[in-house]
Write an enzyme that holds these catalytic residues in place. Structure first.
Site, PDB file in Angstrom:
ATOM      1  N   MET A 142       0.815  -1.214   0.000  1.00  0.00           N
ATOM      2  CA  MET A 142       0.000   0.000   0.000  1.00  0.00           C
ATOM      3  C   MET A 142       0.848   1.263   0.000  1.00  0.00           C
ATOM      4  SD  MET A 142      -3.042  -0.797  -0.476  1.00  0.00           S
ATOM      5  CE  MET A 142      -3.461   0.929  -0.473  1.00  0.00           C
ATOM      6  N   ASP A 190      10.748   3.640   5.936  1.00  0.00           N
ATOM      7  CA  ASP A 190      10.521   2.285   6.447  1.00  0.00           C
ATOM      8  C   ASP A 190      11.829   1.808   7.074  1.00  0.00           C
ATOM      9  OD1 ASP A 190      10.271  -0.744   6.458  1.00  0.00           O
ATOM     10  OD2 ASP A 190       8.338  -0.240   5.580  1.00  0.00           O
ATOM     11  N   GLU A 245      -2.036  -3.537   9.057  1.00  0.00           N
ATOM     12  CA  GLU A 245      -3.319  -3.303   9.730  1.00  0.00           C
ATOM     13  C   GLU A 245      -3.296  -3.896  11.136  1.00  0.00           C
ATOM     14  OE1 GLU A 245      -7.356  -1.665   9.101  1.00  0.00           O
ATOM     15  OE2 GLU A 245      -5.338  -1.320   8.367  1.00  0.00           O
ATOM     16  N   LYS A 255       0.082   0.750  14.565  1.00  0.00           N
ATOM     17  CA  LYS A 255      -0.365   2.034  14.026  1.00  0.00           C
ATOM     18  C   LYS A 255      -0.366   3.110  15.117  1.00  0.00           C
ATOM     19  CE  LYS A 255      -3.285   0.585  10.100  1.00  0.00           C
ATOM     20  NZ  LYS A 255      -2.604   1.340   9.036  1.00  0.00           N
ATOM     21  N   SER A 280      -8.195  -0.026   6.656  1.00  0.00           N
ATOM     22  CA  SER A 280      -9.384  -0.626   6.060  1.00  0.00           C
ATOM     23  C   SER A 280     -10.408  -1.033   7.100  1.00  0.00           C
ATOM     24  CB  SER A 280      -8.991  -1.857   5.237  1.00  0.00           C
ATOM     25  OG  SER A 280      -8.398  -2.845   6.066  1.00  0.00           O
ATOM     26  N   HIS A 311      -9.229   5.132   3.230  1.00  0.00           N
ATOM     27  CA  HIS A 311      -9.084   3.736   2.848  1.00  0.00           C
ATOM     28  C   HIS A 311      -8.659   3.724   1.381  1.00  0.00           C
ATOM     29  CE1 HIS A 311     -11.033  -0.535   2.480  1.00  0.00           C
ATOM     30  NE2 HIS A 311      -9.731  -0.531   2.270  1.00  0.00           N
ATOM     31  N   ASN A 345      -6.462  -0.836  -3.309  1.00  0.00           N
ATOM     32  CA  ASN A 345      -5.289  -1.316  -4.042  1.00  0.00           C
ATOM     33  C   ASN A 345      -5.678  -1.771  -5.453  1.00  0.00           C
ATOM     34  OD1 ASN A 345      -2.561  -2.024  -4.292  1.00  0.00           O
ATOM     35  ND2 ASN A 345      -2.967  -4.119  -3.702  1.00  0.00           N
TER      36      ASN A 345
END
Length: 283
Positions: free
Chosen positions: A13, A32, A88, A93, A115, A136, A139
């Site tokens: 994503m 990252d 997710e 998060k 999502s 959201h 993809n």
């Protein structure tokens, strides 16, 4: 004028969001801690830029925005727009949003790509919850034209104005929904995928047969199980667990066929195999 966007998370994503943004001439700084993931993302973004260009997904006269990468921000974030696009997982998060919200500007827009996790739940982890809004991103985001925008109870008007302006700049339609577990799209799509996987797991039909019937009879554009492979079966399982727990409804629990795929590492397109095989497409 959008000078640049910082995106956290170099997975499927995060890379897709970076493709969408750079494809519209806006620079992206992709962060990252995994150097290998960053290298892979650089290759993937370049591939997706070419694909999107061939399909006319980007303005024809636009020069792609620069993509830069880093394993950390060293405690400094200068972008006026920051997107969290990691896995997710609520705890992960929240931890990232806590860190990011402490170093962004007071007027910056903070976006969580989720999502299923309620924005109000994530907002308790940030310094200024009025800055936080959910998108959201479907993809692949550089091909999808409409995104679900989630407004939490504390999301401010300035944030909503900024997120609408961003999506307008990216040529995307935004549909704003109220905050709840799974919002609208996941509450409808993910149980359908779960049911489709259960049919395959119990031998009622093959994945190709299920998708052919859903496409030919009910007008689903790709079929639920090919869609599941695109989402990532691990992400799908995580989202279904969030829905089951937040809604106190075990009918959302991922079926054994999905769980077995994840246990085997068959996560969809990104690993080269899921309900279908993808020669040379593992990322």
């Amino acid at each position: 004028m959008i000078d640049g966007i910082t995106v956290f998370g170099a997975g499927v994503m995060g890379s897709g969001i970076a493709t969408l943004v750079t494809g519209h001439g806006i620079p992206v700084h992709l962060v990252d801690p995994d150097a290998t993931a960053l290298d892979r993302a650089g290759t993937l973004v370049a591939q997706q830029q070419r694909h999107g260009q061939l399909l006319g997904s980007f303005p024809g006269d636009t020069t792609f925005g620069d993509l830069t990468t880093a394993e950390s921000t060293d405690g400094r974030i200068e972008s006026a727009i920051v997107v969290e696009a990691i896995t997710e997982n609520t705890d992960l998060k929240r931890a990232l949003l806590t860190e990011v919200s402490s170093v962004i500007a007071d007027e910056a827009l903070l976006i969580s790509n989720t999502s299923s996790i309620p924005i109000d739940e994530l907002a308790t982890a940030v310094t200024r919850p009025g800055q936080l809004v959910g998108i959201h991103f479907m993809n692949p985001p550089y091909l999808i034209k409409t995104f679900e925008v989630v407004r939490g109870r504390q999301t401010g008007e300035a944030a909503m104005t900024a997120v609408t302006a961003l999506l307008d700049r990216l040529g995307r339609r935004s549909v704003v929904v109220r905050d709840s577990p799974g919002f609208v799209t996941s509450r409808l799509l993910h149980p359908m995928i779960n049911s489709a996987a259960r049919l395959v797991g119990t031998g009622v039909a093959t994945a190709a047969e299920v998708d052919a019937l859903m496409q030919g009879c009910l007008g689903h554009p790709t079929g639920p199980l090919r869609t599941a492979d695109l989402i990532g079966l691990d992400n799908l399982v995580d989202s279904l667990i969030v829905l089951a727990e937040r809604l106190d409804d075990n009918s959302y629990r991922p079926c054994e066929a999905l769980l077995e795929k994840v246990r085997r590492g068959e996560l969809g397109q990104k690993t080269g195999a899921g309900f279908y095989t993808y020669d040379g497409m593992a990322t």
